[in-house]
Scaffold this motif. Structure first.
Motif, PDB file in Angstrom:
ATOM      1  N   ALA A 111       0.825  -1.191   0.000  1.00 22.40           N
ATOM      2  CA  ALA A 111       0.000   0.000   0.000  1.00 22.40           C
ATOM      3  C   ALA A 111       0.865   1.248   0.000  1.00 22.40           C
ATOM      4  CB  ALA A 111      -0.910  -0.004   1.228  1.00 22.40           C
ATOM      5  N   PRO A 112       0.454   2.302  -0.751  1.00 18.27           N
ATOM      6  CA  PRO A 112       1.258   3.510  -0.836  1.00 18.27           C
ATOM      7  C   PRO A 112       0.985   4.466   0.307  1.00 18.27           C
ATOM      8  CG  PRO A 112      -0.603   3.682  -2.316  1.00 18.27           C
ATOM      9  CD  PRO A 112      -0.665   2.301  -1.700  1.00 18.27           C
ATOM     10  N   ALA A 113       1.971   5.298   0.581  1.00 16.75           N
ATOM     11  CA  ALA A 113       1.776   6.453   1.433  1.00 16.75           C
ATOM     12  C   ALA A 113       1.561   7.643   0.530  1.00 16.75           C
ATOM     13  CB  ALA A 113       3.002   6.672   2.313  1.00 16.75           C
ATOM     14  N   THR A 114       1.009   8.735   1.063  1.00 17.84           N
ATOM     15  CA  THR A 114       0.704   9.889   0.245  1.00 17.84           C
ATOM     16  C   THR A 114       1.294  11.135   0.861  1.00 17.84           C
ATOM     17  OG1 THR A 114      -1.373   8.892  -0.458  1.00 17.84           O
ATOM     18  CG2 THR A 114      -1.157  11.275  -0.773  1.00 17.84           C
ATOM     19  N   GLU A 145       4.232  -3.407 -10.159  1.00 16.89           N
ATOM     20  CA  GLU A 145       5.666  -3.697 -10.147  1.00 16.89           C
ATOM     21  C   GLU A 145       6.007  -4.633  -8.998  1.00 16.89           C
ATOM     22  OE1 GLU A 145      10.028  -1.742 -10.731  1.00 16.89           O
ATOM     23  OE2 GLU A 145       8.272  -0.446 -10.715  1.00 16.89           O
ATOM     24  N   LYS A 146       6.615  -5.737  -9.317  1.00 19.00           N
ATOM     25  CA  LYS A 146       6.952  -6.760  -8.329  1.00 19.00           C
ATOM     26  C   LYS A 146       7.900  -6.221  -7.268  1.00 19.00           C
ATOM     27  CE  LYS A 146       8.879 -11.424  -7.947  1.00 19.00           C
ATOM     28  NZ  LYS A 146       9.489 -12.550  -8.685  1.00 19.00           N
ATOM     29  N   GLY A 147       7.570  -6.469  -6.010  1.00 19.97           N
ATOM     30  CA  GLY A 147       8.456  -6.145  -4.898  1.00 19.97           C
ATOM     31  C   GLY A 147       8.481  -4.692  -4.505  1.00 19.97           C
ATOM     32  N   SER A 148       7.537  -3.869  -4.988  1.00 22.64           N
ATOM     33  CA  SER A 148       7.561  -2.454  -4.638  1.00 22.64           C
ATOM     34  C   SER A 148       7.013  -2.223  -3.236  1.00 22.64           C
ATOM     35  CB  SER A 148       6.777  -1.626  -5.659  1.00 22.64           C
ATOM     36  OG  SER A 148       5.455  -2.093  -5.762  1.00 22.64           O
ATOM     37  N   SER A 149       7.592  -1.256  -2.530  1.00 21.53           N
ATOM     38  CA  SER A 149       7.180  -0.916  -1.164  1.00 21.53           C
ATOM     39  C   SER A 149       7.644   0.500  -0.863  1.00 21.53           C
ATOM     40  CB  SER A 149       7.781  -1.905  -0.160  1.00 21.53           C
ATOM     41  OG  SER A 149       9.195  -1.845  -0.181  1.00 21.53           O
ATOM     42  N   ALA A 159       5.260  22.872 -17.289  1.00 26.14           N
ATOM     43  CA  ALA A 159       4.096  23.663 -16.896  1.00 26.14           C
ATOM     44  C   ALA A 159       2.872  22.799 -16.597  1.00 26.14           C
ATOM     45  CB  ALA A 159       3.767  24.665 -17.999  1.00 26.14           C
ATOM     46  N   LEU A 160       2.997  21.479 -16.716  1.00 23.43           N
ATOM     47  CA  LEU A 160       1.848  20.582 -16.574  1.00 23.43           C
ATOM     48  C   LEU A 160       1.687  20.097 -15.136  1.00 23.43           C
ATOM     49  CD1 LEU A 160       2.472  18.313 -19.709  1.00 23.43           C
ATOM     50  CD2 LEU A 160       0.958  20.302 -19.547  1.00 23.43           C
ATOM     51  N   PRO A 161       0.453  19.996 -14.639  1.00 26.46           N
ATOM     52  CA  PRO A 161       0.231  19.329 -13.350  1.00 26.46           C
ATOM     53  C   PRO A 161       0.688  17.877 -13.459  1.00 26.46           C
ATOM     54  CG  PRO A 161      -1.740  20.498 -14.085  1.00 26.46           C
ATOM     55  CD  PRO A 161      -0.801  20.480 -15.245  1.00 26.46           C
ATOM     56  N   ALA A 162       1.309  17.377 -12.424  1.00 27.36           N
ATOM     57  CA  ALA A 162       1.849  16.015 -12.467  1.00 27.36           C
ATOM     58  C   ALA A 162       1.761  15.376 -11.099  1.00 27.36           C
ATOM     59  CB  ALA A 162       3.306  16.030 -12.931  1.00 27.36           C
ATOM     60  N   THR A 163       1.791  14.054 -11.095  1.00 20.72           N
ATOM     61  CA  THR A 163       1.926  13.274  -9.866  1.00 20.72           C
ATOM     62  C   THR A 163       3.253  12.543  -9.934  1.00 20.72           C
ATOM     63  OG1 THR A 163      -0.463  12.953  -9.689  1.00 20.72           O
ATOM     64  CG2 THR A 163       0.936  11.468  -8.421  1.00 20.72           C
ATOM     65  N   GLU A 164       4.008  12.585  -8.852  1.00 18.93           N
ATOM     66  CA  GLU A 164       5.297  11.909  -8.795  1.00 18.93           C
ATOM     67  C   GLU A 164       5.268  10.870  -7.691  1.00 18.93           C
ATOM     68  OE1 GLU A 164       9.933  13.145  -9.214  1.00 18.93           O
ATOM     69  OE2 GLU A 164       8.775  14.279  -7.739  1.00 18.93           O
ATOM     70  N   VAL A 165       5.971   9.771  -7.902  1.00 15.40           N
ATOM     71  CA  VAL A 165       6.044   8.712  -6.910  1.00 15.40           C
ATOM     72  C   VAL A 165       7.496   8.329  -6.689  1.00 15.40           C
ATOM     73  CG1 VAL A 165       5.742   6.856  -8.630  1.00 15.40           C
ATOM     74  CG2 VAL A 165       5.174   6.435  -6.232  1.00 15.40           C
ATOM     75  N   THR A 166       7.845   8.068  -5.448  1.00 15.99           N
ATOM     76  CA  THR A 166       9.127   7.452  -5.106  1.00 15.99           C
ATOM     77  C   THR A 166       8.810   6.165  -4.355  1.00 15.99           C
ATOM     78  OG1 THR A 166       9.264   8.728  -3.061  1.00 15.99           O
ATOM     79  CG2 THR A 166      10.391   9.628  -4.990  1.00 15.99           C
ATOM     80  N   TYR A 167       9.613   5.137  -4.580  1.00 16.80           N
ATOM     81  CA  TYR A 167       9.368   3.857  -3.933  1.00 16.80           C
ATOM     82  C   TYR A 167      10.620   3.014  -3.990  1.00 16.80           C
ATOM     83  CZ  TYR A 167       8.466   2.248  -8.773  1.00 16.80           C
ATOM     84  OH  TYR A 167       8.547   1.963 -10.117  1.00 16.80           O
ATOM     85  N   THR A 224      17.363  -4.099  -1.910  1.00 17.89           N
ATOM     86  CA  THR A 224      16.326  -3.111  -2.169  1.00 17.89           C
ATOM     87  C   THR A 224      16.946  -1.895  -2.839  1.00 17.89           C
ATOM     88  OG1 THR A 224      15.037  -3.835  -0.271  1.00 17.89           O
ATOM     89  CG2 THR A 224      14.591  -1.637  -1.104  1.00 17.89           C
ATOM     90  N   LYS A 225      16.272  -1.389  -3.860  1.00 16.29           N
ATOM     91  CA  LYS A 225      16.791  -0.219  -4.567  1.00 16.29           C
ATOM     92  C   LYS A 225      15.680   0.798  -4.804  1.00 16.29           C
ATOM     93  CE  LYS A 225      16.447  -2.554  -9.072  1.00 16.29           C
ATOM     94  NZ  LYS A 225      15.793  -1.546  -9.920  1.00 16.29           N
ATOM     95  N   GLU A 226      16.090   2.047  -4.973  1.00 17.81           N
ATOM     96  CA  GLU A 226      15.144   3.140  -5.156  1.00 17.81           C
ATOM     97  C   GLU A 226      14.714   3.274  -6.616  1.00 17.81           C
ATOM     98  OE1 GLU A 226      17.071   6.650  -3.711  1.00 17.81           O
ATOM     99  OE2 GLU A 226      17.182   5.901  -1.642  1.00 17.81           O
ATOM    100  N   GLU A 227      13.446   3.701  -6.806  1.00 16.06           N
ATOM    101  CA  GLU A 227      12.938   4.019  -8.136  1.00 16.06           C
ATOM    102  C   GLU A 227      11.996   5.205  -8.003  1.00 16.06           C
ATOM    103  OE1 GLU A 227      11.490   0.840 -10.515  1.00 16.06           O
ATOM    104  OE2 GLU A 227      13.207  -0.455 -10.096  1.00 16.06           O
TER     105      GLU A 227
END
Length: 213
Positions: free
Chosen positions: A29-32, A136-140, A151-159, A169-172
């Protein structure tokens, strides 16, 4: 000069990279983080310096036909994915709602990793990005934030991703934008966390120069 499209690599791509970016399963599950870009807090990691643009990807005459364009760092080499809709390669070219259209190889610049561009049907950028990460397998340790790509609205994720081959474990990270032609996801993986962090300036260059076409 545009480069010739080629089939998605299988054996030619290091196994760790394939496992990192192009396998489909579920994740945690993601955090926000709802706030947009905020001033850096004391002790928080600083964003990498953005390099000068050496080329533009996505526009007329570029290596990949995309719903957006953005700048590439020096020596990063883009190639279009040939026949990404082919069911034979679905395990490599599909991730959640998204299909990979282009990959930009960092090896000529001295790093091991790819900046990959995926497209998904029209809809909220965050919804597509959540489906992409969940597949994506193994994401946390998933964290989303609302930001801007150019200039565009965007959503970014780190995991983070648990690599079953190296057991490390590695960052993406990735960002997503909605366009009249569909949602675009730009993802940065890397062989390991050190490689990922070394490539962040090129990722930031792409994010801050994104334009809808």
């Amino acid at each position: 000069m545009p480069q010739r499209a080629r089939p998605i690599r299988t054996a030619a791509v290091p196994a760790a990279l394939v496992a990192a970016g192009l396998l489909l399963t579920a994740c945690g599950a993601p955090a926000t983080t709802p706030e947009p870009d905020a001033p850096a807090r004391a002790g928080a990691p600083q964003k990498p310096a953005v390099p000068a643009a050496a080329a533009t990807l996505g526009g007329p005459g570029s290596a990949c036909a995309l719903p957006v364009s953005f700048a590439l760092a020096e020596s990063w080499k883009p190639e279009a994915i040939e026949n990404p809709e082919d069911p034979e390669f679905a395990a490599l070219t599909r991730q959640g709602p998204a299909t990979v259209r282009c990959e930009v190889d960092a090896k000529p610049s001295g790093n091991i990793g790819y900046l990959r561009v995926w497209t998904a049907p029209k809809g909220p950028a965050r919804t597509a990005l959540e489906g992409f990460v969940k597949a994506e397998k193994g994401s946390s340790a998933v964290s989303y934030r609302e930001t801007r790509a150019g200039a565009l609205p965007a959503t970014e994720v780190t995991y983070t991703v648990r690599d079953t081959l190296t057991e490390e474990t590695k960052e993406e990270r990735a960002f997503a934008v909605s366009t009249p032609k569909g949602t675009v996801i730009v993802h940065l993986g890397g062989l390991d966390t050190d490689e990922h962090r070394a490539m962040l300036p090129a990722y930031e260059l792409a994010r801050t120069t994104t334009k809808a076409l």
